[in-house]
Scaffold this motif. Structure first.
Motif, mmCIF file in Angstrom:
data_model
loop_
_atom_site.group_PDB
_atom_site.id
_atom_site.type_symbol
_atom_site.label_atom_id
_atom_site.label_comp_id
_atom_site.label_asym_id
_atom_site.label_seq_id
_atom_site.Cartn_x
_atom_site.Cartn_y
_atom_site.Cartn_z
ATOM 1 N N SER A 194 0.834 -1.205 0.000
ATOM 2 C CA SER A 194 0.000 0.000 0.000
ATOM 3 C C SER A 194 0.865 1.250 0.000
ATOM 4 O O SER A 194 0.606 2.212 -0.736
ATOM 5 N N GLU A 254 1.264 4.131 -3.061
ATOM 6 C CA GLU A 254 1.058 5.572 -2.878
ATOM 7 C C GLU A 254 2.113 6.377 -3.642
ATOM 8 O O GLU A 254 1.870 7.504 -4.052
ATOM 9 N N CYS A 255 3.286 5.766 -3.829
ATOM 10 C CA CYS A 255 4.375 6.438 -4.554
ATOM 11 C C CYS A 255 4.226 6.302 -6.064
ATOM 12 O O CYS A 255 4.909 7.007 -6.821
ATOM 13 N N GLY A 284 -0.992 4.409 -7.381
ATOM 14 C CA GLY A 284 -1.969 3.348 -7.147
ATOM 15 C C GLY A 284 -1.813 2.117 -8.015
ATOM 16 O O GLY A 284 -2.592 1.168 -7.870
ATOM 17 N N TYR A 286 -3.206 -3.550 -7.107
ATOM 18 C CA TYR A 286 -2.289 -2.578 -7.716
ATOM 19 C C TYR A 286 -1.808 -3.067 -9.079
ATOM 20 O O TYR A 286 -1.587 -2.262 -9.987
#
Length: 257
Positions: free
Chosen positions: A69, A73-74, A77, A123
């Motif tokens: 997760s 975020e980097c 998504g 993802y």
């Protein structure tokens, strides 16, 4: 748009070389390992903008989910590639290895891999044409003496790869694996001498060579990719030969050269 890859066992050996290679190709790397110092060294080498580090034990389901997760975020998504590399090895006659070690092999090599796959799925699905590269092994071709639990774990990885490559095709995700013989890593060197197979087959592959094969799988996936000229010849033979013949060959190889 910058591509991204999440790599487990990225602190050393194959995972480390894979992180270096993909970073050199302009990819953003999510490096996961239980060795914090190794990850710090890798990030210092590659740079914080290129390398996101995640201290995680792959057998910890929540920690794995949190790491993926955080990496997502980097990357907006989505994750374009996953290299399931984390694994351990213990070589010797089955009864000479503690059950605790046998259990750890299964927990890390199989359950850990499943934890990462499960957490990474949303993802990967969010990416266009995502690829998963699992680390199987030449020992997944036939049950390998002195490597019983390790070989069993890699058979499981092979089966998981085959099943998910069908299931996840609906989501635009390719799932494939690599099947190398012995690679000259610290893990293999720590077990050298524990089986005649090391003498028969040799420890001839460098981690950087396997990293190159990971790149090939991500660029042009094939379900199972045998590694080394030797095993590329043996792989189709083991699949088509009578079981008795393969068994006899394995017995001979175990005696060493």
């Amino acid at each position: 748009m910058t591509k991204s890859i999440f790599i487990t066992g990225a602190g050393a050996g194959i995972g480390l070389e894979t992180a270096r290679l993909f970073a050199s190709k302009g990819w953003v790397v999510g490096a996961a390992d239980c060795d914090q110092n190794a990850l710090q060294s890798l990030q210092a080498e590659l740079g914080e903008k290129v390398c996101s580090t995640h201290v995680v034990d792959v057998t910890d389901e929540k920690a794995v989910a949190d790491a993926l997760s955080a990496f997502a975020e980097c990357t907006g998504g989505a994750i374009d590639a996953l290299h399931n590399n984390a694994g351990i090895l213990k070589v010797g006659p089955f009864e000479s290895i503690d059950m605790q070690d046998h259990r750890a092999i299964i927990e890390i090599n199989v359950i850990g891999l499943m934890n990462v796959l499960y957490a990474a799925f949303p993802y990967l699905k969010a990416s266009s044409g995502a690829v998963v590269v699992n680390m199987s092994s030449a020992s997944a071709a036939y049950g390998t003496p002195d490597f019983a639990s390790y070989s069993a774990s890699k058979h499981a990885v092979r089966a998981m790869t085959e099943a998910l490559d069908i299931e996840w095709e609906d989501h635009g995700i390719r799932v494939c694996d690599l099947m190398p013989p012995f690679v000259n890593t610290g893990m293999v060197q720590a077990n050298a001498g524990a089986s005649g197979l090391f003498d028969s087959l040799g420890i001839n592959l460098a981690p950087s060579e396997i990293a190159t094969e990971v790149w090939k799988q991500v660029s042009s996936p094939q379900l199972h990719r045998p590694v080394s000229g030797q095993f590329k010849i043996l792989w189709p033979i083991t699949r088509s030969s009578p079981t008795a013949l393969t068994r006899a060959v394995m017995k001979k190889l175990r005696r060493g050269s």
